[in-house]
Design an enzyme around this catalytic site. Structure first.
Site, PDB file in Angstrom:
ATOM      1  N   CYS A 153       5.199   4.733  -4.423  1.00 18.15           N
ATOM      2  CA  CYS A 153       6.167   3.841  -5.050  1.00 18.15           C
ATOM      3  C   CYS A 153       6.052   3.933  -6.559  1.00 18.15           C
ATOM      4  O   CYS A 153       4.973   3.888  -7.119  1.00 18.15           O
ATOM      5  CB  CYS A 153       5.930   2.394  -4.619  1.00 18.15           C
ATOM      6  SG  CYS A 153       6.210   2.101  -2.880  1.00 18.15           S
ATOM      7  N   GLY A 171       0.788  -1.224   0.000  1.00 12.95           N
ATOM      8  CA  GLY A 171       0.000   0.000   0.000  1.00 12.95           C
ATOM      9  C   GLY A 171       0.814   1.265   0.000  1.00 12.95           C
ATOM     10  O   GLY A 171       0.314   2.303   0.385  1.00 12.95           O
ATOM     11  N   CYS A 172       2.074   1.221  -0.434  1.00 11.85           N
ATOM     12  CA  CYS A 172       2.877   2.437  -0.484  1.00 11.85           C
ATOM     13  C   CYS A 172       2.260   3.405  -1.479  1.00 11.85           C
ATOM     14  O   CYS A 172       1.981   3.038  -2.612  1.00 11.85           O
ATOM     15  CB  CYS A 172       4.305   2.105  -0.889  1.00 11.85           C
ATOM     16  SG  CYS A 172       5.369   3.538  -1.034  1.00 11.85           S
ATOM     17  N   GLY A 173       2.061   4.636  -1.074  1.00 12.75           N
ATOM     18  CA  GLY A 173       1.314   5.561  -1.904  1.00 12.75           C
ATOM     19  C   GLY A 173       2.096   6.229  -3.005  1.00 12.75           C
ATOM     20  O   GLY A 173       1.502   6.800  -3.903  1.00 12.75           O
TER      21      GLY A 173
END
Length: 278
Positions: A127, A123-125
């Protein structure tokens, strides 16, 4: 916008699986079973073009995809999504899912212009973003609807007390994040869980959009820290207050101030820290 599923799986996974483990306590080793949160690659496909692969818990995927599209600015409103299809591949060597969204041409053209290809780590916003210039650091001002003036003095404490009862997967696995939607009294009206804190918020936002709820008439309570991406997502849909259990980042505070959004962290039943709105 009802999801359709592959023949491989008729019911969505519930978000956790049971596995055999060896447990050591007090020097003694015992065999047991334990539950762990599921983490799948989920491809978000817009008008036939794969835009992002996010790692998330494979439940509430329709809400997740809608929330992602809205909170990332891919579409401006729910009506810009003409159709959505969820396809689960539970029996593949690597279980995964695809969510296909058919969006209006204007939104799709803008998406192609952004040239943004995400490869998300839980869920890295941001990347995969191609340059610092593409970071969205100029949020719209959150509309003042008078919600903050109506907020009960004990609303945050009430939400902090109530959140654990809405974290069934976290209670089972000990390892998921939660995003809850609360009214002015602090009562929790909806909550979603995911291995990624950004995903949990996207699921909540998507649910609000799908139900046509007023996103300016409530606040978000998060089990995580307050990062820039979470505050930016909330600001994009007009949420006036973000409350978190853990600490905020400096950029999250800056974005909240720029948007006129109230950011409150270290929320407990006994108190909280308010980082202001201006």
């Amino acid at each position: 916008m009802n999801p359709t599923q592959s023949d491989e799986l008729r019911d969505e996974p519930r978000g956790a699986i049971e596995l055999p483990v060896s447990r050591t306590r007090g020097g003694a080793v015992d065999t047991a079973h334990d539950f762990v949160g599921q983490e799948w690659p989920v491809a978000l496909v817009f008008n036939g073009i794969s835009h992002a692969v996010m790692m998330c818990t494979p439940c509430d995927l329709e809400a997740f995809a809608v929330g992602f599209a809205i909170s990332e600015g891919i579409v401006a409103r729910g009506s810009d999504i003409k159709d959505i299809e969820v396809i689960l591949h539970a029996d593949a060597p690597l279980p995964h899912a695809e969510v296909h969204l058919d969006v209006v041409q204007q939104a799709f053209a803008a998406l192609k212009d952004r040239r943004r290809a995400l490869a998300g780590r839980t869920g890295c916003g941001v990347c995969g973003i191609e340059s610092i210039d593409l970071l969205d650091l100029a949020p719209e001002r959150v509309p003042d609807t008078g919600f903050l003036a109506r907020l009960a003095p004990d609303a945050l404490a009430r939400a902090a007390h109530a959140l654990p009862a809405h974290q069934a997967l976290t209670k089972l696995t000990g390892g998921l994040h939660a995003a809850a939607w609360c009214d002015a009294t602090g009562a929790i009206r909806a909550a979603f869980e995911d291995v990624g804190r950004h995903n949990a918020l996207d699921k909540l936002i998507g649910s609000l959009v799908l139900s046509r709820a007023d996103t300016t008439d409530g606040f978000v309570f998060l089990s995580s820290r307050a990062s820039y991406e979470l505050v930016r997502k909330a600001a994009r849909v007009g949420i006036p207050l973000v409350a978190t259990i853990s600490a905020p980042s400096s950029l999250a505070i800056e974005i909240a101030k720029a948007a006129g959004l109230r950011l409150v962290s270290f929320c407990r039943e006994t108190g909280h820290v308010d980082y202001g709105t201006v």
